[in-house]
Design an enzyme around this catalytic site. Sequence first.
Site, PDB file in Angstrom:
ATOM      1  N   LYS A 116       0.745  -1.371  -0.122  1.00 46.97           N
ATOM      2  CA  LYS A 116       0.318   0.272   0.193  1.00 46.97           C
ATOM      3  C   LYS A 116       1.021   1.280  -0.416  1.00 46.97           C
ATOM      4  CE  LYS A 116      -4.194  -1.421   1.810  1.00 46.97           C
ATOM      5  NZ  LYS A 116      -4.306  -3.204   1.846  1.00 46.97           N
ATOM      6  N   GLU A 200      -2.411   7.199   7.999  1.00 48.52           N
ATOM      7  CA  GLU A 200      -2.768   8.593   7.240  1.00 48.52           C
ATOM      8  C   GLU A 200      -4.059   9.134   7.745  1.00 48.52           C
ATOM      9  OE1 GLU A 200      -3.993   6.726   3.578  1.00 48.52           O
ATOM     10  OE2 GLU A 200      -5.681   6.495   4.037  1.00 48.52           O
ATOM     11  N   ARG A 292      -6.501  -7.472 -10.246  1.00 47.32           N
ATOM     12  CA  ARG A 292      -7.671  -9.031  -9.945  1.00 47.32           C
ATOM     13  C   ARG A 292      -8.974  -7.696 -10.771  1.00 47.32           C
ATOM     14  NH1 ARG A 292     -10.367  -8.619  -5.965  1.00 47.32           N
ATOM     15  NH2 ARG A 292      -9.119  -7.666  -3.665  1.00 47.32           N
TER      16      ARG A 292
END
Length: 476
Positions: A116, A200, A292
């Site tokens: 990430k 974050e 995906r």
Amino acid sequence: MKIKKILIANRGEIALRIIRACKEMGITSVAIFSEPDLNGLWVRRADEAYPILGDPIKAYLDYERIIDIAKKAGVDAIHPGYGFLSENGDFARACERAGIKFIGPRADDIDLYGDKMASKTAMKKVGMPVLEGTEEPIIDIKEAEKIAKQIGFPVIIKAAFGGGGRGMRIVRSEEEFKDLFEAATSESMKFFGRGEVFIEKYVENPRHIEVQILADTHGNVIHLGIRDCSIQRRHQKVIEIAESPSLSKDTRDKICEVSVNALKKLGYVSAGTVEFLVDENENFYFIEMNTRVQVEHPVSEVVSGVDIIQEMIRVAEGEKLSITQDDVNIRGFAIEFRLNSEDPTKNFMPTTGTIKNLMLPGGIGIRNDNALYEGYKLPTNYDSMIGKLIVYGKDWEDTVNKARRALDELNIGGVVTNIPLHRAVIRDEDFIKGKFTTKYLDEKLEKLDIKNEDIFEKEEAKAKFLKELVDELKKQ
């Protein structure tokens, strides 16, 4: 290279979905199955099927054994579906080493977007708006607390090497940071084998919006519009919508444009999904990229008319996408309801049983993606999702009306499911008005009128009453 034979390294409804695409393209399909999946519908429908014995979960993750089966079966390619090995770069590399096409992105891209922090940095470099936060994964609590203070509370702690809501905590004050940080890193270690997290800025009351991307090896990148996946429970999606009934067209267009431009610059290939948080002022921020096909891909297919699985196969063959952006015409709305074997009246406790009295809705705009049949015993080894109901309409009102009717027709007897939750949501005024964020279910759950009922039993009672009426009239 023309693909003639594909092994599906997955199970359940997505395996059956891929088998159907193969049949339409004249491609031979090969299924694999664990022992509990011996009677799976996808196993019966595939052209060939091979067992992978042992622990049922580990069986679908043992890519060396799967590749060995693929070699013996003489396949050209492997499609991983979603979950299991679908975002495993080592599996993609192993396929290529074995001379087997991996139907999906390049292994390096799977690794990049699976991290990430690395994906956030890459996206930021190509102009993607991101939330303020840490640049690198972190595990030191003192350093983490210092960063959180600099960002300003509330902040969100997320597992750097995982997803699905695991290793995630929202921290609203300095006082609770230590306990929640330790909980997040501990959970991340338990589920993903890595305790690192990133921090974050937390967006209050956001919408979860994502863009379906298709890209080929010739530099063509297109989008199939957006999906609104805001209706979630414990960070797990429950209902997905294409497009969004409340987001402005201007914002939708901007999100799609920035997603396509970013992935063109990054050279992405195959199907993928760019996910965002959108605040109350329609500012949007990149959160992650999924490399995906998504569980919710059907809603994008029905509003665009594009078969995502078939496009993935063409891209793996080295072909260009069969459509350009100008060919994509997004029409109407679609809603996907995830059907889970769980009891919404008992804190969503997992359930099991043997399917009976299966009644699937039909009519214009109704799609059923599942691998169920009467007499099928649900395995207890996997997650609770057993299928999906997808409803399409020409506008939002038409789609909601169709969904209400379809859910009222739907019956999966023999096992308690979350269908009553969906019936309650589709009748909720805020949902009907398109007023929902990621907090929708948290705020609504106790207020929704959720009732477990067997439609078949109601119809049987009605039939009995009518028979008695006929018998009475005969006597007169």
